[in-house]
Design a protein around this motif. Structure first.
Motif, PDB file in Angstrom:
ATOM      1  N   ASN A  82       8.683  -1.484 -11.955  1.00  0.00           N
ATOM      2  CA  ASN A  82       7.835  -1.780 -10.823  1.00  0.00           C
ATOM      3  C   ASN A  82       7.078  -3.067 -11.106  1.00  0.00           C
ATOM      4  OD1 ASN A  82       5.159  -1.415  -9.190  1.00  0.00           O
ATOM      5  ND2 ASN A  82       6.588   0.078  -8.341  1.00  0.00           N
ATOM      6  N   LYS A  84       3.729  -5.234  -9.748  1.00  0.00           N
ATOM      7  CA  LYS A  84       2.536  -5.230  -8.907  1.00  0.00           C
ATOM      8  C   LYS A  84       1.934  -6.630  -8.926  1.00  0.00           C
ATOM      9  CE  LYS A  84      -1.872  -3.564  -9.448  1.00  0.00           C
ATOM     10  NZ  LYS A  84      -2.814  -2.641 -10.033  1.00  0.00           N
ATOM     11  N   SER A 117      11.756   4.802   6.252  1.00  0.00           N
ATOM     12  CA  SER A 117      10.453   5.381   5.922  1.00  0.00           C
ATOM     13  C   SER A 117       9.429   4.978   6.985  1.00  0.00           C
ATOM     14  CB  SER A 117       9.994   4.883   4.547  1.00  0.00           C
ATOM     15  OG  SER A 117       9.632   3.514   4.620  1.00  0.00           O
ATOM     16  N   ASN A 119       6.860   3.305   6.655  1.00  0.00           N
ATOM     17  CA  ASN A 119       6.436   1.919   6.422  1.00  0.00           C
ATOM     18  C   ASN A 119       7.555   0.905   6.642  1.00  0.00           C
ATOM     19  OD1 ASN A 119       3.815   2.636   5.780  1.00  0.00           O
ATOM     20  ND2 ASN A 119       4.248   2.801   3.602  1.00  0.00           N
ATOM     21  N   ASN A 121      10.044  -0.100   4.751  1.00  0.00           N
ATOM     22  CA  ASN A 121      10.082  -0.988   3.588  1.00  0.00           C
ATOM     23  C   ASN A 121      11.327  -1.871   3.604  1.00  0.00           C
ATOM     24  OD1 ASN A 121       7.739   0.253   2.378  1.00  0.00           O
ATOM     25  ND2 ASN A 121       9.073   1.972   1.887  1.00  0.00           N
ATOM     26  N   TYR A 140       7.254  -2.503  -1.242  1.00  0.00           N
ATOM     27  CA  TYR A 140       6.292  -1.532  -0.728  1.00  0.00           C
ATOM     28  C   TYR A 140       5.042  -2.304  -0.284  1.00  0.00           C
ATOM     29  CZ  TYR A 140       9.412   1.711  -3.102  1.00  0.00           C
ATOM     30  OH  TYR A 140      10.510   2.408  -3.516  1.00  0.00           O
ATOM     31  N   LYS A 142       3.258  -2.191   2.535  1.00  0.00           N
ATOM     32  CA  LYS A 142       2.231  -1.552   3.356  1.00  0.00           C
ATOM     33  C   LYS A 142       1.472  -0.456   2.617  1.00  0.00           C
ATOM     34  CE  LYS A 142       4.449  -2.676   7.713  1.00  0.00           C
ATOM     35  NZ  LYS A 142       5.061  -2.171   8.927  1.00  0.00           N
ATOM     36  N   ARG A 143       1.688  -0.321   1.326  1.00  0.00           N
ATOM     37  CA  ARG A 143       0.934   0.651   0.541  1.00  0.00           C
ATOM     38  C   ARG A 143      -0.459   0.107   0.254  1.00  0.00           C
ATOM     39  NH1 ARG A 143       5.128   2.917  -4.055  1.00  0.00           N
ATOM     40  NH2 ARG A 143       6.345   4.216  -2.645  1.00  0.00           N
ATOM     41  N   ALA A 144      -1.362   1.002  -0.134  1.00  0.00           N
ATOM     42  CA  ALA A 144      -2.718   0.575  -0.492  1.00  0.00           C
ATOM     43  C   ALA A 144      -2.665  -0.460  -1.623  1.00  0.00           C
ATOM     44  CB  ALA A 144      -3.552   1.782  -0.903  1.00  0.00           C
ATOM     45  N   THR A 145      -1.738  -0.263  -2.557  1.00  0.00           N
ATOM     46  CA  THR A 145      -1.506  -1.229  -3.632  1.00  0.00           C
ATOM     47  C   THR A 145      -0.064  -1.696  -3.496  1.00  0.00           C
ATOM     48  OG1 THR A 145      -3.020  -0.016  -5.068  1.00  0.00           O
ATOM     49  CG2 THR A 145      -1.562  -1.601  -6.126  1.00  0.00           C
ATOM     50  N   PRO A 146       0.171  -2.826  -2.844  1.00  0.00           N
ATOM     51  CA  PRO A 146       1.536  -3.320  -2.656  1.00  0.00           C
ATOM     52  C   PRO A 146       2.248  -3.546  -3.990  1.00  0.00           C
ATOM     53  CG  PRO A 146       0.029  -4.495  -1.224  1.00  0.00           C
ATOM     54  CD  PRO A 146      -0.813  -3.699  -2.180  1.00  0.00           C
ATOM     55  N   SER A 147       3.559  -3.293  -3.982  1.00  0.00           N
ATOM     56  CA  SER A 147       4.353  -3.482  -5.194  1.00  0.00           C
ATOM     57  C   SER A 147       5.823  -3.634  -4.815  1.00  0.00           C
ATOM     58  CB  SER A 147       4.181  -2.298  -6.147  1.00  0.00           C
ATOM     59  OG  SER A 147       4.727  -1.120  -5.576  1.00  0.00           O
TER      60      SER A 147
END
Length: 168
Positions: A82, A84, A117, A119, A121, A140, A142-147
């Motif tokens: 992953n 970030k 999904s 979002n 993705n 990802y 649109k997640r709170a912590t994009p990655s």
């Protein structure tokens, strides 16, 4: 990211299918250590392609059986990791960079699409025929912590005669 993306799952990515018809290319003969080093090298190249500051997860590559092959003589290496970015906006920049770089140096983008999904993705699937490697990247954003979720997968290696495959 705006593209002509479709909503479909990735096809089995492979350039030169093996004789068993599994869709996994034959990567030649190598020890597990040699194959793992090759996959780590490709993961490092993908990390360089990202081109934005951030941190990568630590887990290393794993070894698994090749589909339709004897697990005592054939194996594949996979490396899920992953990334970030330091800034959430950099996630889209990283995907733009990957899309450009994965169209050069032997890399060919096989598919790009938005998944189903909530979002939606962005997914990118690319192969490198000469290295017998594939990479699948999921943004990802649109997640709170994009990655970015990244998995590098090798073709199917045959272990040298007398070598034991170190499955993990």
């Amino acid at each position: 990211m705006t593209d002509d993306d479709t909503s479909k799952p990735p096809a089995n990515s492979a350039s030169t299918p093996d004789e068993a018809g599994s869709g996994v290319p034959d990567a030649g003969i190598a020890t597990t250590d040699e194959a793992v080093a090759s996959v780590k090298s490709v993961s490092s190249q993908i990390h360089d392609f990202i081109g934005v500051p951030g941190t990568a997860s630590e887990p290393g590559p794993g070894v698994k059986a090749c589909p339709g092959k004897d697990p005592d003589t054939h194996f594949q290496v996979y490396h899920p990791w992953n990334f970030k970015p330091k800034s959430g906006i950099d996630n889209d920049v990283a995907m733009k960079n990957l899309k450009e770089k994965l169209s050069t140096g032997g890399w060919v983008i096989k598919e790009s699409y938005r998944d189903n999904s909530p979002n939606r993705n962005f997914n990118l699937l690319a192969d490198n025929d000469s290295r017998k490697m594939s990479v699948w990247v999921v943004a990802y954003s649109k997640r709170a912590t994009p990655s970015l979720g990244i998995e590098v997968t090798s073709g199917c290696y045959r272990a040298p005669e007398g070598e034991t495959i170190k499955h993990s």
